[in-house]
Scaffold this motif. Structure first.
Motif, mmCIF file in Angstrom:
data_model
loop_
_atom_site.group_PDB
_atom_site.id
_atom_site.type_symbol
_atom_site.label_atom_id
_atom_site.label_comp_id
_atom_site.label_asym_id
_atom_site.label_seq_id
_atom_site.Cartn_x
_atom_site.Cartn_y
_atom_site.Cartn_z
ATOM 1 N N ILE A 18 0.842 -1.204 0.000
ATOM 2 C CA ILE A 18 0.000 0.000 0.000
ATOM 3 C C ILE A 18 0.876 1.251 0.000
ATOM 4 O O ILE A 18 0.595 2.229 -0.696
ATOM 5 C CB ILE A 18 -0.951 -0.013 1.212
ATOM 6 C CG1 ILE A 18 -1.919 -1.197 1.089
ATOM 7 C CG2 ILE A 18 -1.714 1.296 1.320
ATOM 8 C CD1 ILE A 18 -2.768 -1.428 2.311
ATOM 9 N N GLY A 19 1.957 1.216 0.762
ATOM 10 C CA GLY A 19 2.875 2.351 0.791
ATOM 11 C C GLY A 19 3.518 2.593 -0.565
ATOM 12 O O GLY A 19 3.653 3.735 -1.008
ATOM 13 N N HIS A 20 3.924 1.510 -1.238
ATOM 14 C CA HIS A 20 4.506 1.658 -2.575
ATOM 15 C C HIS A 20 3.479 2.215 -3.563
ATOM 16 O O HIS A 20 3.811 3.053 -4.409
ATOM 17 C CB HIS A 20 5.050 0.316 -3.073
ATOM 18 C CG HIS A 20 6.375 -0.044 -2.491
ATOM 19 N ND1 HIS A 20 7.530 0.627 -2.805
ATOM 20 C CD2 HIS A 20 6.727 -1.002 -1.589
ATOM 21 C CE1 HIS A 20 8.549 0.101 -2.145
ATOM 22 N NE2 HIS A 20 8.083 -0.899 -1.387
ATOM 23 N N ASN A 21 2.227 1.767 -3.467
ATOM 24 C CA ASN A 21 1.177 2.303 -4.343
ATOM 25 C C ASN A 21 0.954 3.787 -4.073
ATOM 26 O O ASN A 21 0.732 4.571 -5.001
ATOM 27 C CB ASN A 21 -0.123 1.529 -4.154
ATOM 28 C CG ASN A 21 -0.047 0.130 -4.718
ATOM 29 O OD1 ASN A 21 0.802 -0.160 -5.560
ATOM 30 N ND2 ASN A 21 -0.923 -0.743 -4.252
ATOM 31 N N LEU A 22 1.013 4.173 -2.813
ATOM 32 C CA LEU A 22 0.866 5.579 -2.464
ATOM 33 C C LEU A 22 1.995 6.413 -3.066
ATOM 34 O O LEU A 22 1.759 7.485 -3.632
ATOM 35 C CB LEU A 22 0.840 5.741 -0.941
ATOM 36 C CG LEU A 22 0.664 7.156 -0.413
ATOM 37 C CD1 LEU A 22 -0.697 7.701 -0.807
ATOM 38 C CD2 LEU A 22 0.816 7.171 1.097
ATOM 39 N N PHE A 23 3.220 5.900 -2.978
ATOM 40 C CA PHE A 23 4.352 6.607 -3.590
ATOM 41 C C PHE A 23 4.196 6.705 -5.107
ATOM 42 O O PHE A 23 4.531 7.726 -5.707
ATOM 43 C CB PHE A 23 5.674 5.923 -3.240
ATOM 44 C CG PHE A 23 6.148 6.202 -1.839
ATOM 45 C CD1 PHE A 23 6.044 7.465 -1.291
ATOM 46 C CD2 PHE A 23 6.712 5.196 -1.077
ATOM 47 C CE1 PHE A 23 6.481 7.730 -0.011
ATOM 48 C CE2 PHE A 23 7.153 5.448 0.213
ATOM 49 C CZ PHE A 23 7.035 6.716 0.748
ATOM 50 N N ASP A 24 3.693 5.649 -5.738
ATOM 51 C CA ASP A 24 3.463 5.692 -7.189
ATOM 52 C C ASP A 24 2.448 6.777 -7.545
ATOM 53 O O ASP A 24 2.619 7.507 -8.529
ATOM 54 C CB ASP A 24 2.979 4.335 -7.696
ATOM 55 C CG ASP A 24 4.082 3.291 -7.723
ATOM 56 O OD1 ASP A 24 5.269 3.691 -7.702
ATOM 57 O OD2 ASP A 24 3.758 2.088 -7.771
#
Length: 158
Positions: free
Chosen positions: A23-29
């Motif tokens: 979820i954190g990586h998706n937020l950064f994307d």
């Protein structure tokens, strides 16, 4: 069974919970994508000002109005539809020609706005439907100007 390949699961280092979650990586994307568009807005959109044209109101010769719909990102059946509207007074017809034109137009003539409104979705592309509407209007005008039969004895039912 012992791992034989270098990238097998058995050779992976132990996870120390020091990385972001999915979820954190998706937020950064998402943040990266927003920043990309903000950069485009800041640096690339001003370059389009060189191509900007001032608005010019339609002249008296431009009497046809077209209306159509566009759905961005996906196709829709209504995108091919074109609607033509024109004020009958702007067509330059005399009274007998106007009478015949209104008879030929039928229910497409709106008495309140004094406009002829025609629509077409007969063809698969909007440009084809616009061309069809223009051709139909030209045929109506040509037929209205034909003096063989003026339909003067037929009353208008408006």
């Amino acid at each position: 069974r012992k791992a034989e390949k270098k990238f097998d699961v058995d050779f992976m280092p132990k996870f120390d919970f020091d990385d972001q979650t999915t979820i954190g990586h998706n937020l950064f994307d998402n943040i990266r994508e927003v920043r990309k568009y903000l950069r485009k807005t800041e640096f690339e959109l001003p370059k389009l000002n060189a191509y900007a044209k001032p608005f010019e109101a339609p002249t008296k010769d431009q009497i046809l109005k077209f209306k159509s719909h566009t759905y961005l990102g996906e196709g829709h059946p209504v995108e091919k539809k074109a609607v033509l509207s024109v004020k009958v007074a702007d067509l330059g017809l005399n009274e007998t020609e106007k009478h015949k034109f209104l008879l030929l137009s039928g229910p497409r003539y709106n008495v309140n706005t004094e406009e002829l409104v025609m629509s077409s979705e007969k063809f698969p592309h909007r440009k084809q439907n616009k061309k069809f509407l223009i051709d139909t209007l030209q045929k109506l005008i040509k037929e209205a100007k034909d003096t063989k039969d003026t339909f003067a004895d037929v009353p208008l039912d408006l």
